[in-house]
Scaffold this motif. Structure first.
Motif, mmCIF file in Angstrom:
data_model
loop_
_atom_site.group_PDB
_atom_site.id
_atom_site.type_symbol
_atom_site.label_atom_id
_atom_site.label_comp_id
_atom_site.label_asym_id
_atom_site.label_seq_id
_atom_site.Cartn_x
_atom_site.Cartn_y
_atom_site.Cartn_z
ATOM 1 N N SER A 50 0.812 -1.217 0.000
ATOM 2 C CA SER A 50 0.000 0.000 0.000
ATOM 3 C C SER A 50 0.851 1.274 0.000
ATOM 4 O O SER A 50 0.407 2.319 -0.475
ATOM 5 C CB SER A 50 -0.941 0.005 1.212
ATOM 6 N N LEU A 51 2.065 1.203 0.523
ATOM 7 C CA LEU A 51 2.919 2.392 0.589
ATOM 8 C C LEU A 51 3.490 2.782 -0.774
ATOM 9 O O LEU A 51 3.842 3.949 -0.979
ATOM 10 C CB LEU A 51 4.067 2.161 1.576
ATOM 11 N N THR A 52 3.586 1.839 -1.684
ATOM 12 C CA THR A 52 4.326 2.097 -2.925
ATOM 13 C C THR A 52 3.520 1.875 -4.203
ATOM 14 O O THR A 52 3.934 2.346 -5.270
ATOM 15 C CB THR A 52 5.567 1.181 -2.976
ATOM 16 N N ILE A 53 2.400 1.167 -4.140
ATOM 17 C CA ILE A 53 1.713 0.775 -5.373
ATOM 18 C C ILE A 53 1.183 1.980 -6.152
ATOM 19 O O ILE A 53 1.166 1.982 -7.389
ATOM 20 C CB ILE A 53 0.576 -0.227 -5.070
ATOM 21 N N TYR B 89 -2.097 -7.623 -9.864
ATOM 22 C CA TYR B 89 -2.689 -8.851 -9.322
ATOM 23 C C TYR B 89 -2.422 -8.874 -7.824
ATOM 24 O O TYR B 89 -1.280 -9.000 -7.392
ATOM 25 C CB TYR B 89 -2.101 -10.077 -10.005
ATOM 26 N N ASP B 90 -3.504 -8.720 -7.072
ATOM 27 C CA ASP B 90 -3.399 -8.630 -5.620
ATOM 28 C C ASP B 90 -3.454 -10.029 -5.005
ATOM 29 O O ASP B 90 -4.393 -10.790 -5.240
ATOM 30 C CB ASP B 90 -4.539 -7.776 -5.072
ATOM 31 N N ASN B 91 -2.436 -10.343 -4.197
ATOM 32 C CA ASN B 91 -2.284 -11.696 -3.654
ATOM 33 C C ASN B 91 -2.657 -11.720 -2.167
ATOM 34 O O ASN B 91 -1.808 -11.920 -1.313
ATOM 35 C CB ASN B 91 -0.843 -12.155 -3.865
ATOM 36 N N ASN B 92 -3.943 -11.474 -1.895
ATOM 37 C CA ASN B 92 -4.482 -11.532 -0.525
ATOM 38 C C ASN B 92 -3.939 -10.424 0.372
ATOM 39 O O ASN B 92 -3.671 -10.655 1.560
ATOM 40 C CB ASN B 92 -4.205 -12.896 0.120
ATOM 41 N N SER B 93 -3.763 -9.247 -0.176
ATOM 42 C CA SER B 93 -3.295 -8.121 0.633
ATOM 43 C C SER B 93 -4.355 -7.733 1.658
ATOM 44 O O SER B 93 -5.562 -7.817 1.397
ATOM 45 C CB SER B 93 -2.979 -6.917 -0.250
ATOM 46 N N SER B 94 -3.871 -7.282 2.805
ATOM 47 C CA SER B 94 -4.786 -6.872 3.877
ATOM 48 C C SER B 94 -4.648 -5.391 4.219
ATOM 49 O O SER B 94 -5.214 -4.934 5.221
ATOM 50 C CB SER B 94 -4.511 -7.711 5.135
ATOM 51 N N ALA C 17 -4.551 0.661 -5.947
ATOM 52 C CA ALA C 17 -4.176 0.438 -7.345
ATOM 53 C C ALA C 17 -5.334 0.776 -8.284
ATOM 54 O O ALA C 17 -5.124 1.393 -9.343
ATOM 55 C CB ALA C 17 -3.744 -1.010 -7.535
ATOM 56 N N ALA C 18 -6.541 0.401 -7.914
ATOM 57 C CA ALA C 18 -7.701 0.703 -8.747
ATOM 58 C C ALA C 18 -7.924 2.214 -8.848
ATOM 59 O O ALA C 18 -8.260 2.734 -9.921
ATOM 60 C CB ALA C 18 -8.936 0.013 -8.171
ATOM 61 N N GLU C 19 -7.722 2.918 -7.756
ATOM 62 C CA GLU C 19 -7.879 4.374 -7.774
ATOM 63 C C GLU C 19 -6.875 5.052 -8.690
ATOM 64 O O GLU C 19 -7.139 6.139 -9.210
ATOM 65 C CB GLU C 19 -7.714 4.913 -6.344
ATOM 66 N N SER D 14 8.306 0.069 4.407
ATOM 67 C CA SER D 14 7.987 -1.028 3.492
ATOM 68 C C SER D 14 8.900 -2.216 3.794
ATOM 69 O O SER D 14 10.109 -2.052 3.951
ATOM 70 C CB SER D 14 8.191 -0.580 2.041
ATOM 71 N N GLU D 15 8.309 -3.398 3.894
ATOM 72 C CA GLU D 15 9.071 -4.581 4.290
ATOM 73 C C GLU D 15 9.100 -5.621 3.177
ATOM 74 O O GLU D 15 8.093 -5.874 2.510
ATOM 75 C CB GLU D 15 8.469 -5.208 5.555
#
Length: 328
Positions: free
Chosen positions: A18-21, A40-45, A52-54, A206-207
């Motif tokens: 979320s910090l970089t997309i 392609y979102d891989n179960n992000s919480s 990304a859609a915005e 970011s990790e």
């Protein structure tokens, strides 16, 4: 590639970025506006998909966890003439995207690798020492096993054409995907171009999701697994050399002959493979040779004309690895 406007797909596999997309999507719109950006979102919480859609990306949810699973689904779903793939962590410079895709668009390459190591930016920016060592180890193994020298194997910045994308049998579920891409390109003799790029470390907060030890072991397993599949003859020859070397060092030699009573090779009591040989030997003694069926008497194993049965029993000894029968 034809003179028509090529279809370009920007592939961004994501998990909690979320910090970089937002910046990654905006950079693609700025530096490669003709491309369609697929996240392609891989179960992000953390709201990665919504962000990304915005910012104008086509967002798809992939429930199977792991980067390899995401890339596999991307290549199945998306049709394009040119694919460019980056991670969603903003460590790869989108401003260099035209340099990366140029060999694909002009038809001089099938697979382009964004090389972070040649110009020293990865060594300067990367704060995880184990990652650099792992990259060097994988590069060396691929050079030894496959005969091609990559300058950077673990980079996530890549481009490839339609033919490469649609013939890639993605087998790896996780971070082994970069290694698989590299090995597939070499083994199938695709045209490979390596383009130096600048690298920047993740921003504060970011990790990385990559575990140096566990994912490194998975990468090594993938290298040898693909070597077994792509070059089975090499594996067989290496195994045979190992056996011959063991025999030479220990002074043993395997004798496939059986004892004079036809009871087969000696097998220690308690060995689970003893029953296999016993069954094979019993079968050879009970069932007569086809030439003698109906005559009521099975052939004598010691008779010269029945050496085929003796050979069958003797061949059973090949099922036992490491058991030696003294010559007599």
């Amino acid at each position: 590639m034809s003179n028509a406007q090529p279809i370009i797909a920007a592939l961004v596999p994501c998990y909690n970025e979320s910090l970089t997309i937002a910046k990654v999507c905006d950079d693609f719109k700025k530096y490669l506006p003709e491309a369609t950006v697929y996240v392609y979102d891989n179960n992000s919480s953390d709201g990665t998909a919504e962000i990304a859609a915005e910012h104008g990306a086509v967002v798809v949810h992939e429930g199977r966890q792991g980067k390899g699973n995401v890339v596999r689904q991307m290549l199945r779903d998306i049709d394009a003439d040119c694919y460019v793939m980056v991670d969603g962590d903003d460590t790869y410079p989108i401003e260099q995207v035209r340099e990366v895709i140029a060999p694909i668009l002009d038809g001089t390459a099938d697979h382009v690798v964004g090389d972070r190591l040649s110009n020293g930016t990865y060594a300067a920016e990367n704060k995880r020492a184990g990652h650099g060592f792992g990259n060097d180890l994988v590069r060396w193994l691929i050079k030894v096993l496959y005969g091609f020298e990559y300058t950077d194997v673990m980079t996530g910045y890549r481009a490839f054409n339609r033919e490469f994308a649609k013939t890639l049998p993605v087998l790896s579920p996780g971070f082994e995907i970069e290694t698989e891409l590299s090995i597939h390109a070499v083994d199938k003799n695709w045209r490979i171009v390596q383009v130096p790029i600048d690298y920047r470390d993740r921003p504060e907060g970011s990790e990385s999701k990559l575990n140096t030890v566990s994912d490194g072991i998975k990468v090594l397993k993938m290298i040898f697994s693909l070597f077994k599949d792509y070059k089975p003859l090499g594996v067989l020859l290496a195994d045979r050399a190992r056996v011959l070397c063991h025999r030479a060092c220990t002074g043993h030699s395997r004798d496939r002959r059986v004892r004079g009573d036809g009871s087969g090779p000696e097998v220690p009591d308690g060995d689970p493979r003893r029953g296999v040989l016993r069954a094979r030997c019993a079968h050879a003694r009970v069932w007569p040779h086809p030439r003698h069926r109906g005559q009521g008497q099975p052939p004598r194993l010691g008779a010269p004309r029945h050496r085929g049965l003796r050979a069958e029993i003797a061949e059973s000894s090949s099922l036992i690895d490491g058991l030696w029968v003294d010559k007599h």
